[in-house]
Design a protein around this motif. Structure first.
Motif, PDB file in Angstrom:
ATOM      1  N   SER A 150      42.449  47.938  43.799  1.00 36.47           N
ATOM      2  CA  SER A 150      42.340  46.481  43.867  1.00 36.47           C
ATOM      3  C   SER A 150      41.928  45.904  45.214  1.00 36.47           C
ATOM      4  CB  SER A 150      43.675  45.848  43.462  1.00 36.47           C
ATOM      5  OG  SER A 150      44.715  46.229  44.345  1.00 36.47           O
ATOM      6  N   ILE A 185      44.033  42.551  36.133  1.00 37.27           N
ATOM      7  CA  ILE A 185      43.857  43.849  36.790  1.00 37.27           C
ATOM      8  C   ILE A 185      44.633  44.921  36.040  1.00 37.27           C
ATOM      9  CG2 ILE A 185      44.330  45.139  38.911  1.00 37.27           C
ATOM     10  CD1 ILE A 185      43.654  42.645  40.477  1.00 37.27           C
ATOM     11  N   VAL A 197      37.078  46.114  40.084  1.00 39.59           N
ATOM     12  CA  VAL A 197      38.317  46.735  39.598  1.00 39.59           C
ATOM     13  C   VAL A 197      37.991  47.800  38.554  1.00 39.59           C
ATOM     14  CG1 VAL A 197      40.487  46.342  38.366  1.00 39.59           C
ATOM     15  CG2 VAL A 197      39.704  44.680  40.062  1.00 39.59           C
ATOM     16  N   TYR A 240      39.324  37.698  42.603  1.00 39.10           N
ATOM     17  CA  TYR A 240      39.233  39.110  42.249  1.00 39.10           C
ATOM     18  C   TYR A 240      37.998  39.340  41.386  1.00 39.10           C
ATOM     19  CZ  TYR A 240      44.179  38.536  43.421  1.00 39.10           C
ATOM     20  OH  TYR A 240      45.361  38.196  44.036  1.00 39.10           O
ATOM     21  N   ASN A 285      48.859  44.879  43.310  1.00 36.09           N
ATOM     22  CA  ASN A 285      48.405  43.594  42.766  1.00 36.09           C
ATOM     23  C   ASN A 285      48.808  43.558  41.295  1.00 36.09           C
ATOM     24  OD1 ASN A 285      46.919  41.393  41.652  1.00 36.09           O
ATOM     25  ND2 ASN A 285      45.377  41.581  43.256  1.00 36.09           N
TER      26      ASN A 285
END
Length: 665
Positions: free
Chosen positions: A553, A347, A319, A314, A342
């Protein structure tokens, strides 16, 4: 280009009508084969400008090619087919930019004997003319009289639909059909019937051999037409075409949705080749497309991929950028991140730091969000359970977080819980949206929300329980890029709230579209903000909320896996990787299409077509079908895009294989 049968000579012709000229030359010279070289590798299953998932068609019969060309496929002039068909000459459309790649072969033999949908097309600028009269019932020669003025004024008719008392015809957009000609035509037609003209329509056609036999199989797709008023339906006598005429602004969206639902490549597919997006054929679209973060961070990703395991990676910057885009909407009162997309701690923290609240669908999610983000106060938590047990509602009310009810059972059977509480009701607008039935959360078959007809009972139950209805909520589905959707939702909610004086919050839901491998683009947040501003101006007494999840996300995550084996059979090629549907179930569950690239050989020429499969003992363990890749070897790193939403959170240990891990960069 044609090759002569007798001496093997080859002739080349230039562009500019040369496809038709070449067809006549080939027929006259009894050529063995005709090749048309152009800038695309043949026919596609839709206009690539509408959807990047438009697939190359490997083989067509003469009749199918004629039908698709006549419907507007500009790669070949419709008049170029008849000469080679009459002479029995095979024709192939080849690409000058991809000289080694096979194109579309057109011959007397179709790619498959069984009925198969080959293309979905749309023609804009269609005009409908309807003649209504009871005088046509059992009146011999009426149609001859009705069609005679069209012939006399030189107007060509395309589609025809009749009933006992009316005839409707469609006219294609034709420069020769001037206002004067149309006025004269209407005047002549008015002598035999009442005339009505409907301008600016669009004809959406399903093209393929034996299309009539496919209608029963496609029946569940016809629900799509509930949201597109159909003005005319036509079934071609040659069983190659089924056409509906809708309002002009609905033609392209309907064509795109039908194509992406109905044109699905099969393993060992004889009909369809790579998609337009995979071929990289649209250089302009690629230049205009937003840059993907993983290209600039390729070296970091290659280092992050384990030798023997798969991993989700990620990108925190992406984000944060998406969170700030929502938090920065001037006309949005509150935004919430739907953490079911997610639930990774980083996040959630990034969303909270950007000013968003968190939307949860279970008490476990609520507790997890509070644990990783201490700054998350109760008023920034939105709890929207569905068929949850009584205890979860009780805990939520005790916490003082926002609570949404999407059914009457809690108020009917647990009224004591809600005394003195403010609650939000989720309403089913009966208008499903989204790319797959499993992500459409509204409509008659949806398990979510109250029907608007249930509102009177809900109001009475809330009054009896001592609760106040302070908000209304709608969520129709996922993957929606048209800001007008949220305008419709906002108007629906304001109309629903008229008899609810305590309602102050209108939650428009989520489902904001992201960049997809199939071509759709991320929703334009500037346009969304303008639309929200118009809603606030029109309805100043309400707060407007949004709760995006995948938008935040999805694009921020990729799934990395190593190639374990490459398998070549007489009919197909497979690239096996060390994870599958145990890590990413969306392709099997939704038919979702993710971009797949060989990250190790990112800039090498793609010249092989393969199915990307995992090690799970299921036929559905196919992460991508018929994908175009460079020559791929064991140990290469395969990247699957848009893996940041509904990836790891939906993973399992099926076959006792551990799903991919997670890393944040």
């Amino acid at each position: 280009m044609y090759r002569g049968r007798a001496d093997g000579d080859t002739a080349l012709l230039g562009r500019g009508g040369s496809d038709t000229s070449a067809a006549y030359f080939a027929a006259k010279l009894q050529a063995e084969r005709l090749e048309i070289w152009t800038d695309v590798p043949g026919f596609f299953s839709a206009d690539p400008r509408l959807t990047g998932s438009a697939r190359q068609i490997k083989a067509l019969s003469y009749d199918e090619a004629q039908e698709i060309a006549s419907m507007g496929a500009s790669v070949l002039h419709p008049r170029a087919i008849a000469p080679v068909r009459n002479a029995g000459i095979e024709m192939e459309i080849r690409c000058t930019h991809k000289r080694k790649m096979p194109g579309t072969v057109i011959s007397a033999t179709p790619s498959e004997d069984a009925p198969r949908l080959k293309a979905v097309s749309v023609k804009n600028g269609v005009r409908l003319i309807t003649l209504d009269t009871s005088g046509m019932w059992r009146a011999s020669g009426f149609l001859a009289r009705a069609f005679e003025p069209f012939a006399r004024h030189g107007v060509s008719i395309d589609l025809v639909s009749t009933s006992e008392t009316s005839v409707t015809v469609s006219l294609d957009d034709d420069p020769s059909l001037t206002p004067a000609v149309l006025t004269a035509l209407e005047a002549d037609l008015a002598e035999i019937a009442r005339v009505s003209v409907l301008e600016d329509c669009a004809a959406v056609s399903l093209v393929g051999r034996g299309v009539r036999a496919l209608l029963a199989q496609l029946a569940r797709r016809w629900r799509r037409f509930a949201h597109y008023p159909v003005r005319l339906i036509s079934q071609a006598a040659n069983d190659l075409n089924f056409t509906v005429v809708v309002d002009g602004d609905q033609g392209k969206p309907l064509c795109r949705k039908l194509h992406d639902q109905l044109i699905q490549p099969k393993p060992l597919d004889e009909t369809f080749g790579p998609s337009w997006a995979e071929l990289g054929a649209d250089k302009t679209a690629k230049a205009d497309a937003p840059a993907v973060w993983w290209r600039s961070k390729r070296d970091t990703l290659l280092e992050a991929c384990p030798e023997n395991d798969a991993v989700y990676v990620y990108d925190r910057d992406t984000v944060r950028e998406r969170c700030e885009a929502i938090a920065g909407l001037k006309n949005l009162d509150r935004g919430f991140y739907a953490m079911k997309a997610n639930g990774h701690a980083d996040i959630i923290r990034t969303a909270v730091e950007a000013g968003l609240g968190i939307e949860c669908v279970s008490i476990n999610e609520v507790e997890a969000a509070r644990a990783v983000a201490p700054a998350l106060t109760p008023e920034r938590i939105l709890f929207t359970p569905n068929f949850a047990p009584r205890e979860e509602y009780a805990v939520a009310l005790e916490m003082g977080i926002h609570l949404t009810l999407d059914g009457l059972h809690p108020l009917r059977h647990w009224p004591e819980l809600f005394k003195g509480a403010g609650i939000t009701l989720r309403i089913n607008p009966q208008r499903p949206e989204g790319h797959h039935k499993h992500v459409r959360t509204a409509g008659p078959e949806a398990k979510f929300g109250l029907h608007r007809d249930e509102l009177p009972e809900a109001i009475e139950l809330a009054r009896t329980a001592g609760a106040k209805i302070t908000g209304l909520h709608v969520h129709s589905g996922s993957g929606i890029s048209d800001p007008e959707h949220w305008r419709r939702v906002g108007i629906f909610l304001t109309e629903t709230a008229q008899d609810l004086p305590d309602v102050k919050v209108l939650d428009l839901g989520g489902g904001l579209g992201v960049d997809e491998a199939s071509g759709p683009r991320r929703i334009n947040t500037d346009q969304l903000d303008i639309m929200l501003g118009e809603l606030k101006t029109a309805y100043p007494g309400y707060e407007f909320w949004l709760e995006p999840g995948r938008y935040i996300s999805a694009e921020a995550g990729v799934l990395l896996a190593r190639v374990t084996q490459v398998k070549q059979t007489p009919d197909a090629r497979f690239v096996g990787i060390n994870t599958g549907m145990n890590s990413l179930i969306r392709p099997a569950l939704y038919g979702a299409r993710h971009e797949i690239v060989n990250l190790t050989r990112l800039d090498e020429d793609a010249d092989m077509i393969a199915d990307i499969v995992g090690p799970i003992c299921e036929s559905a363990d196919r992460l991508g079908a018929q994908r175009l890749l460079p020559e791929t070897r064991e140990g290469d790193v395969i990247l699957i895009g848009n893996g940041g939403a509904y990836g790891r959170v939906m993973a399992s240990r099926y076959n006792m294989r551990e799903p991919a891990g997670e890393v944040v960069i």
